[in-house]
Motif scaffolding. Structure first.
Motif, PDB file in Angstrom:
ATOM      1  N   GLY A 101     -21.707 -16.302 -10.214  1.00 43.77           N
ATOM      2  CA  GLY A 101     -22.622 -17.077 -11.050  1.00 43.77           C
ATOM      3  C   GLY A 101     -23.925 -16.362 -11.361  1.00 43.77           C
ATOM      4  N   PHE A 102     -24.979 -17.158 -11.537  1.00 44.47           N
ATOM      5  CA  PHE A 102     -26.279 -16.636 -11.964  1.00 44.47           C
ATOM      6  C   PHE A 102     -27.332 -16.823 -10.861  1.00 44.47           C
ATOM      7  N   VAL A 103     -28.255 -15.879 -10.786  1.00 50.98           N
ATOM      8  CA  VAL A 103     -29.372 -15.987  -9.831  1.00 50.98           C
ATOM      9  C   VAL A 103     -30.655 -15.543 -10.529  1.00 50.98           C
ATOM     10  N   PHE A 104     -31.783 -15.956  -9.967  1.00 46.69           N
ATOM     11  CA  PHE A 104     -33.068 -15.606 -10.579  1.00 46.69           C
ATOM     12  C   PHE A 104     -34.122 -15.289  -9.509  1.00 46.69           C
ATOM     13  N   PRO A 105     -33.940 -14.159  -8.825  1.00 48.98           N
ATOM     14  CA  PRO A 105     -34.897 -13.770  -7.783  1.00 48.98           C
ATOM     15  C   PRO A 105     -36.014 -12.866  -8.323  1.00 48.98           C
ATOM     16  N   MET A 106     -37.039 -12.667  -7.522  1.00 53.64           N
ATOM     17  CA  MET A 106     -38.045 -11.650  -7.828  1.00 53.64           C
ATOM     18  C   MET A 106     -38.432 -10.924  -6.544  1.00 53.64           C
ATOM     19  N   THR A 107     -38.942  -9.721  -6.682  1.00 51.00           N
ATOM     20  CA  THR A 107     -39.356  -8.996  -5.480  1.00 51.00           C
ATOM     21  C   THR A 107     -40.691  -9.559  -4.987  1.00 51.00           C
ATOM     22  N   VAL A 108     -41.032  -9.257  -3.745  1.00 50.86           N
ATOM     23  CA  VAL A 108     -42.307  -9.702  -3.182  1.00 50.86           C
ATOM     24  C   VAL A 108     -43.230  -8.495  -2.969  1.00 50.86           C
ATOM     25  N   ASP A 109     -44.390  -8.733  -2.353  1.00 47.95           N
ATOM     26  CA  ASP A 109     -45.362  -7.648  -2.206  1.00 47.95           C
ATOM     27  C   ASP A 109     -45.276  -6.953  -0.849  1.00 47.95           C
ATOM     28  N   ARG A 110     -44.206  -7.209  -0.136  1.00 49.99           N
ATOM     29  CA  ARG A 110     -43.995  -6.566   1.160  1.00 49.99           C
ATOM     30  C   ARG A 110     -42.588  -6.000   1.209  1.00 49.99           C
ATOM     31  N   ILE A 117     -33.552  -3.418  -7.895  1.00 50.67           N
ATOM     32  CA  ILE A 117     -33.701  -3.323  -9.346  1.00 50.67           C
ATOM     33  C   ILE A 117     -34.826  -4.201  -9.901  1.00 50.67           C
ATOM     34  N   GLY A 118     -35.303  -5.154  -9.097  1.00 47.47           N
ATOM     35  CA  GLY A 118     -36.394  -6.022  -9.550  1.00 47.47           C
ATOM     36  C   GLY A 118     -37.637  -5.209  -9.897  1.00 47.47           C
ATOM     37  N   ARG A 119     -38.364  -5.662 -10.918  1.00 47.16           N
ATOM     38  CA  ARG A 119     -39.564  -4.929 -11.348  1.00 47.16           C
ATOM     39  C   ARG A 119     -40.830  -5.730 -11.114  1.00 47.16           C
ATOM     40  N   SER A 120     -41.940  -5.026 -10.945  1.00 46.88           N
ATOM     41  CA  SER A 120     -43.166  -5.795 -10.731  1.00 46.88           C
ATOM     42  C   SER A 120     -43.539  -6.565 -11.987  1.00 46.88           C
ATOM     43  N   GLY A 121     -44.128  -7.728 -11.748  1.00 47.58           N
ATOM     44  CA  GLY A 121     -44.529  -8.584 -12.858  1.00 47.58           C
ATOM     45  C   GLY A 121     -43.376  -9.349 -13.487  1.00 47.58           C
ATOM     46  N   HIS A 122     -42.176  -9.185 -12.931  1.00 43.89           N
ATOM     47  CA  HIS A 122     -40.998  -9.813 -13.528  1.00 43.89           C
ATOM     48  C   HIS A 122     -40.145 -10.507 -12.468  1.00 43.89           C
ATOM     49  N   ASP A 163     -24.776  -7.837 -15.653  1.00 45.91           N
ATOM     50  CA  ASP A 163     -25.786  -7.745 -16.715  1.00 45.91           C
ATOM     51  C   ASP A 163     -27.052  -8.400 -16.188  1.00 45.91           C
ATOM     52  N   TYR A 164     -28.191  -7.825 -16.506  1.00 44.05           N
ATOM     53  CA  TYR A 164     -29.412  -8.442 -16.019  1.00 44.05           C
ATOM     54  C   TYR A 164     -30.527  -8.318 -17.036  1.00 44.05           C
ATOM     55  N   ASP A 165     -31.516  -9.153 -16.825  1.00 45.32           N
ATOM     56  CA  ASP A 165     -32.634  -9.206 -17.743  1.00 45.32           C
ATOM     57  C   ASP A 165     -33.901  -9.384 -16.893  1.00 45.32           C
ATOM     58  N   ASN A 166     -34.854  -8.490 -17.052  1.00 45.82           N
ATOM     59  CA  ASN A 166     -36.126  -8.650 -16.339  1.00 45.82           C
ATOM     60  C   ASN A 166     -37.028  -9.542 -17.166  1.00 45.82           C
ATOM     61  N   ILE A 167     -37.388 -10.686 -16.603  1.00 46.11           N
ATOM     62  CA  ILE A 167     -38.151 -11.666 -17.379  1.00 46.11           C
ATOM     63  C   ILE A 167     -39.598 -11.702 -16.884  1.00 46.11           C
ATOM     64  N   PRO A 168     -40.551 -11.499 -17.782  1.00 48.11           N
ATOM     65  CA  PRO A 168     -41.953 -11.482 -17.343  1.00 48.11           C
ATOM     66  C   PRO A 168     -42.350 -12.806 -16.691  1.00 48.11           C
TER      67      PRO A 168
END
Ligand code: GLA
Length: 397
Positions: A47-56, A184-189, A199-204
């Motif tokens: 399925g689909f997931v929507f995680p983001m990286t943290v600052d640690r 693969i997560g990017r900062s600010g996204h 397939d992935y999409d970095n969302i601001p």
């Protein structure tokens, strides 16, 4: 750049010098932990997931050796392991060595490492807090080795290798979300990932006056505990059932809500609940991301609340402590939505909170939650989130 990032770079270099005599010529790489905003237990259901990286995250300092010896030390556990590159004895599943040496061994078997090396591992993620310290450890190890040995490996293939390590060395049958987010997560996204096609999409993450707040429940959870693998088996029981009606069904992702409604009678109630969560959660991820793109943060928050209820009642991976943290947040003015994040059974919650409400929420957690459970929760506002890669040491001066 957060000061803790700089402090960690210092700390891992110093750790290296203490362990191996000097830090001449070391390479440092890091991989951040992740917080999942929505899409829980959907990854291994395609399925689909929507995680983001943290600052640690996890930091690895590494240097090649002239011989075949591997020496790796963990600052956190104050342990040093040493062996010859082609003579690994399987580490205890779930130990820090299983993640690090699992990655080393898989790369060695692919011919990527021609020599031994020495390395130090350090980090500032709370272990067991549900922010994917294990995935960060795997990815940071792989990135640092790639930086030093220069082998070809795309980031997506690296992430898959790390998931394979989790299955085969740590013995947790996890999905791909954590390694993907950390690698693969990017900062600010935040990262919208289709776990079938990858397939992935970095969302601001443009939240205006709102903040992502992570609250650690201080309940330690162990993923290796059988509950995770049991959930996976229950979902598979659902797939086995529905595929009798349509041979194209390979994962719960393929089951329409119509088919589910039509033929769920024969399912064991527990399997029916697990499936219901997965269907609804997949839909919620897409709805939540569409709301975020449209700037409808309120709706995003509502999806988070619904996700928590479903994880609590249908997937049954929450616990009294997480439920209370979520209830406190959702009952605080200025909070748009709150839910448990990650595998559950402890770990953290994630909430979208107006910046003026952060203090009130933190106070309520420190008084009401603490007096009920006598634990030590930590609320933190996610500042600049980091991305995996080699670290530029010049920022330390
Ligand atoms: C853990 C696993 C992930 C995912 C989550 C639940 O973090 O490692 O693959 O299944 O639980 O969403």
């Amino acid at each position: 750049m957060s000061t803790s990032h700089e402090a960690m770079i210092e700390s891992v270099s110093r750790g290296f010098a203490r362990t191996f005599g000097d830090a001449e010529g070391i390479t440092i790489a890091m991989a951040p932990g992740r917080v999942n905003l929505i899409g829980e237990y959907t990854d291994f259901n395609d399925g689909f997931v929507f995680p983001m990286t943290v600052d640690r995250g996890v930091y690895v300092a590494l240097r090649k050796r002239a011989d075949q010896t591997v020496r790796v030390a963990s600052m956190r556990y104050d342990e040093l392991v040493e062996y010859e590159l082609d003579q690994l004895t399987a580490p205890k599943p779930g130990s820090w060595q299983s993640y690090v040496l699992g990655v080393v061994e898989e790369l060695r078997q692919r011919g990527a490492l021609e020599r031994g090396f020495e390395a130090v591992v350090d980090g500032n993620l709370n272990l067991g807090a549900g922010l994917s310290s294990s995935a960060a450890l795997e990815v940071a190890t792989a990135v640092s080795l790639q930086q030093v040995f220069g082998f070809e490996l795309s980031r997506v293939n690296m992430v898959k290798l790390c998931q394979h390590v989790e299955h085969n060395y740590a013995k947790v049958l996890c999905g791909i979300m954590d390694q993907f987010a950390c690698g693969i997560g990017r900062s600010g996204h935040a990262l919208l990932l289709d776990c079938r096609s990858l397939d992935y999409d970095n969302i601001p993450m443009e939240l205006g006056d709102y903040r992502v707040v992570i609250i650690s429940s201080d309940v330690k959870r162990s993923l290796a505990s059988s509950a995770y693998n049991t959930r996976r088996a229950e979902c598979q029981a659902g797939v086995d059932h529905f595929s009798q009606y349509d041979t194209k069904i390979r994962a719960l992702r393929d089951v329409s809500e119509e088919l589910f409604e039509a033929v769920n009678d024969a399912l064991a109630p527990v399997v029916r609940r697990r499936c219901r969560h997965v269907f609804a959660e997949n839909r919620r991820v897409l709805e939540a991301v569409a709301a975020l793109r449209a700037g409808a943060l309120n709706e995003f928050g509502e999806s988070m609340k619904a996700s928590h209820r479903s994880l609590r009642d249908d997937f049954e991976v929450s616990c009294a402590e997480l439920d209370m943290l979520v209830k406190l947040a959702n009952g605080t003015e200025g909070v748009l939505g709150s839910r448990m994040t990650g595998a559950g059974f402890g770990g953290c919650t994630v909430s979208i909170v107006h910046r003026d409400a952060v203090e009130t929420l933190t106070e309520r957690v420190n008084t009401e939650y603490v007096s009920r459970f006598n634990l030590e929760p930590i609320a933190s506002v996610l500042q600049m989130n980091l991305e995996a890669g080699p670290v530029d040491r010049s920022i330390c001066g």
